[in-house]
Design a protein around this motif. Structure first.
Motif, short mmCIF file in Angstrom:
data_model
loop_
_atom_site.label_atom_id
_atom_site.label_comp_id
_atom_site.label_asym_id
_atom_site.label_seq_id
_atom_site.Cartn_x
_atom_site.Cartn_y
_atom_site.Cartn_z
N TYR A 188 14.63 -1.19 -12.17
CA TYR A 188 15.03 -1.49 -13.54
C TYR A 188 16.24 -0.65 -13.93
CZ TYR A 188 10.43 -3.50 -13.31
OH TYR A 188 9.34 -4.23 -12.90
N HIS A 189 17.08 -1.24 -14.77
CA HIS A 189 18.29 -0.54 -15.20
C HIS A 189 17.96 0.65 -16.09
CE1 HIS A 189 21.22 -3.28 -13.59
NE2 HIS A 189 20.58 -4.31 -14.11
N LEU A 190 18.70 1.70 -15.88
CA LEU A 190 18.62 2.87 -16.75
C LEU A 190 20.03 3.07 -17.31
CD1 LEU A 190 17.73 5.74 -17.72
CD2 LEU A 190 18.23 6.53 -15.43
N PHE A 191 20.10 3.19 -18.61
CA PHE A 191 21.41 3.36 -19.25
C PHE A 191 21.46 4.65 -20.05
CE2 PHE A 191 20.86 -1.29 -19.13
CZ PHE A 191 22.02 -1.67 -18.48
N CYS A 192 22.69 5.13 -20.28
CA CYS A 192 22.93 6.11 -21.31
C CYS A 192 23.35 5.29 -22.53
CB CYS A 192 24.03 7.09 -20.93
SG CYS A 192 24.41 8.24 -22.27
N ALA A 193 22.65 5.47 -23.63
CA ALA A 193 22.90 4.64 -24.80
C ALA A 193 23.52 5.42 -25.95
CB ALA A 193 21.60 3.96 -25.25
N GLU A 194 24.24 6.47 -25.62
CA GLU A 194 24.93 7.23 -26.67
C GLU A 194 26.30 7.57 -26.10
OE1 GLU A 194 23.36 8.46 -29.74
OE2 GLU A 194 25.48 8.69 -30.20
N TYR A 195 27.36 7.19 -26.82
CA TYR A 195 28.70 7.43 -26.29
C TYR A 195 28.90 8.92 -26.03
CZ TYR A 195 33.64 7.55 -25.53
OH TYR A 195 34.86 7.78 -24.97
N CYS A 196 29.20 9.25 -24.77
CA CYS A 196 29.22 10.66 -24.38
C CYS A 196 30.49 11.03 -23.65
CB CYS A 196 27.99 10.99 -23.54
SG CYS A 196 27.80 9.93 -22.09
N GLY A 197 31.56 10.26 -23.84
CA GLY A 197 32.83 10.60 -23.20
C GLY A 197 33.32 9.47 -22.31
N THR A 198 34.44 9.75 -21.64
CA THR A 198 35.15 8.72 -20.88
C THR A 198 34.25 7.85 -20.01
OG1 THR A 198 36.69 10.52 -20.62
CG2 THR A 198 37.29 8.44 -19.59
N LYS A 199 33.37 8.48 -19.25
CA LYS A 199 32.61 7.69 -18.28
C LYS A 199 31.19 7.38 -18.75
CE LYS A 199 35.30 9.04 -14.30
NZ LYS A 199 35.49 10.41 -13.83
N HIS A 200 31.04 7.33 -20.08
CA HIS A 200 29.73 6.99 -20.65
C HIS A 200 29.18 5.71 -20.03
CE1 HIS A 200 26.86 5.37 -23.51
NE2 HIS A 200 27.68 4.39 -23.76
N SER A 201 30.04 4.71 -19.90
CA SER A 201 29.55 3.41 -19.39
C SER A 201 29.12 3.50 -17.94
CB SER A 201 30.63 2.34 -19.55
OG SER A 201 31.75 2.67 -18.77
N GLY A 202 29.56 4.56 -17.26
CA GLY A 202 29.17 4.70 -15.86
C GLY A 202 27.94 5.58 -15.70
N MET A 203 27.40 6.04 -16.81
CA MET A 203 26.23 6.92 -16.74
C MET A 203 24.97 6.06 -16.68
SD MET A 203 25.43 10.16 -19.13
CE MET A 203 23.86 11.04 -19.05
N ASP A 220 25.26 19.23 -21.80
CA ASP A 220 26.52 19.27 -22.54
C ASP A 220 26.38 18.54 -23.88
OD1 ASP A 220 26.58 16.63 -21.33
OD2 ASP A 220 27.58 17.54 -19.61
N VAL A 221 26.66 17.25 -23.90
CA VAL A 221 26.69 16.54 -25.18
C VAL A 221 25.43 15.69 -25.34
CG1 VAL A 221 29.19 16.46 -25.17
CG2 VAL A 221 27.92 14.58 -24.16
N ILE A 222 25.37 14.92 -26.41
CA ILE A 222 24.21 14.06 -26.64
C ILE A 222 24.29 12.83 -25.74
CG2 ILE A 222 22.96 12.68 -28.34
CD1 ILE A 222 23.98 14.50 -30.51
N HIS A 223 23.24 12.59 -24.99
CA HIS A 223 23.10 11.37 -24.22
C HIS A 223 21.88 10.63 -24.77
CE1 HIS A 223 26.01 12.93 -21.28
NE2 HIS A 223 25.37 14.08 -21.36
N ASP A 224 21.57 9.49 -24.16
CA ASP A 224 20.41 8.75 -24.64
C ASP A 224 19.80 7.97 -23.48
OD1 ASP A 224 19.46 7.43 -27.66
OD2 ASP A 224 18.89 6.43 -25.82
N PHE A 225 18.53 8.26 -23.24
CA PHE A 225 17.79 7.67 -22.12
C PHE A 225 17.25 6.31 -22.54
CE2 PHE A 225 13.77 7.06 -19.84
CZ PHE A 225 14.11 7.39 -18.53
N GLN A 258 27.39 14.99 -18.37
CA GLN A 258 28.54 14.09 -18.20
C GLN A 258 28.85 13.98 -16.70
OE1 GLN A 258 31.14 16.33 -20.74
NE2 GLN A 258 31.25 14.70 -22.23
N TRP A 259 28.66 12.92 -16.00
CA TRP A 259 28.05 11.68 -16.45
C TRP A 259 27.02 11.27 -15.42
CZ3 TRP A 259 33.27 12.66 -17.31
CH2 TRP A 259 33.64 12.67 -18.68
#
Ligand code: CUA
Length: 316
Positions: free
Chosen positions: A175-190, A141-146, A108-109
């Motif tokens: 190329y964009h790399l995203f976290c595709a699993e909701y992982c807390g407040t700043k998930h969208s910034g991961m 920490d928690v589940i993320h997604d590459f 995170q994150w």
């Protein structure tokens, strides 16, 4: 033909075309049957509408040909989807042996990447074009997604285990790399960037800086610092199994089972040594849970992987 469509991300890996082809096939198939069914509903609703108040429909007592058709045609279609989907799935699940290994730790994150030569990066991943890359990933920490849409790869990154994903970039670029699993407040910034470079540029980038030396050498130092080498000795006189040449081998466990030594097994054996004791050894190794970070674990795993080439003790 579809690459101009802004709805679709660029295709920048060998797998992208295959994934898209299957996807468009499914879209096309769904569209065809949706239109067919909706069209027939409307057509028959009009054609067979009730014309007189007392009209009653005729009884129908089945049709073998019709029943075979409506069972057989969907069977063929779903088998095509299954075989096609499975072939893409297997191709994605099996990284080529010569793939370049890169470790990733989600947190995170942010995304932390560790190259075998020692380079570390955060939210940026440099890879060469035209070479298969295998990501070995875990989470602190928690589940993320590459998720890299341009490569059509997406895989969960889980705490407590290693997951892998592979891709072969076909076009230099960012190329964009995203976290595709909701992982807390700043998930969208991961988020981050994968930078695909020409091989020569990549070599230059690699030589650019790794002050601490290779990942395996970091692991070797840690191995000595943690005094692992007092029990795991190359001469088979130690109280723990010989690690030289061990990686990739199949070993017998005390429980009578066998296991192939992979990243996950090495990791587990460091954190929970008693879980899978090698046959012929005592469960005396202390746990290193809480004493080593995920990144240090990667270094230790890489060190164990690097222990090849010595005269081998047969562990099978
Ligand atoms: Cu990490 Cu969402």
């Amino acid at each position: 033909m579809w690459s101009g469509m802004p709805l679709f991300p660029e295709r920048a890996s060998t797998m992208a075309g295959r994934v898209d082809a299957l996807y468009f096939f499914l879209i096309g198939l769904s569209t065809f049957f949706s239109l067919l069914i909706a069209g027939l509903i409307v057509f028959y609703a009009v054609k067979y509408r009730r014309r007189k108040a007392d009209e009653i429909g005729a009884d129908i007592h089945g049709s073998l040909i019709l029943e075979i058709a409506w069972s057989g045609i969907p069977l063929v279609i779903t088998m095509v989807i299954f075989v096609w989907g499975a072939s893409v799935f297997f191709a994605m699940a099996r990284p080529p042996d010569e793939a370049l290994n890169i470790y990733a730790v989600g947190k995170q994150w942010m995304w932390k990447f560790q190259h075998l030569d020692g380079q570390r990066e955060i939210n940026e991943l440099h890879v060469p074009v035209g070479r298969a890359v295998k990501m070995i990933m875990t989470s602190e920490d928690v589940i993320h997604d590459f998720f890299v849409p341009a490569f059509r790869v997406k895989a969960d990154v889980l705490p407590g285990r290693y997951t892998t994903v592979w891709f072969e970039p076909t076009k230099p670029g960012r190329y964009h790399l995203f976290c595709a699993e909701y992982c807390g407040t700043k998930h969208s910034g991961m988020i981050g960037q994968v930078v695909v470079m020409e091989p020569s540029e990549y070599q230059t980038w690699l030589s650019g800086g790794a002050p601490e030396g290779s990942l395996a050498s970091t692991g070797a130092k840690l191995f000595a610092d943690l005094a692992c080498n007092t029990c795991h000795r190359p001469d088979a006189q130690g109280r723990g199994p010989v690690l030289e040449g061990l990686f990739g081998k199949t070993v017998a466990l005390q429980s009578g089972e066998t296991i192939t030594v992979d990243e996950a097994y090495v990791r587990e054996s460091i954190l929970t040594p008693v879980a899978k004791i090698t046959a012929g050894f005592q469960p005396i190794m202390p746990t290193f849970q809480g004493l080593v970070t995920e990144e240090q674990l990667l270094a230790l795993v890489e060190y164990v992987k690097s222990l090849k080439g010595l005269p081998q003790v047969e562990t099978r």
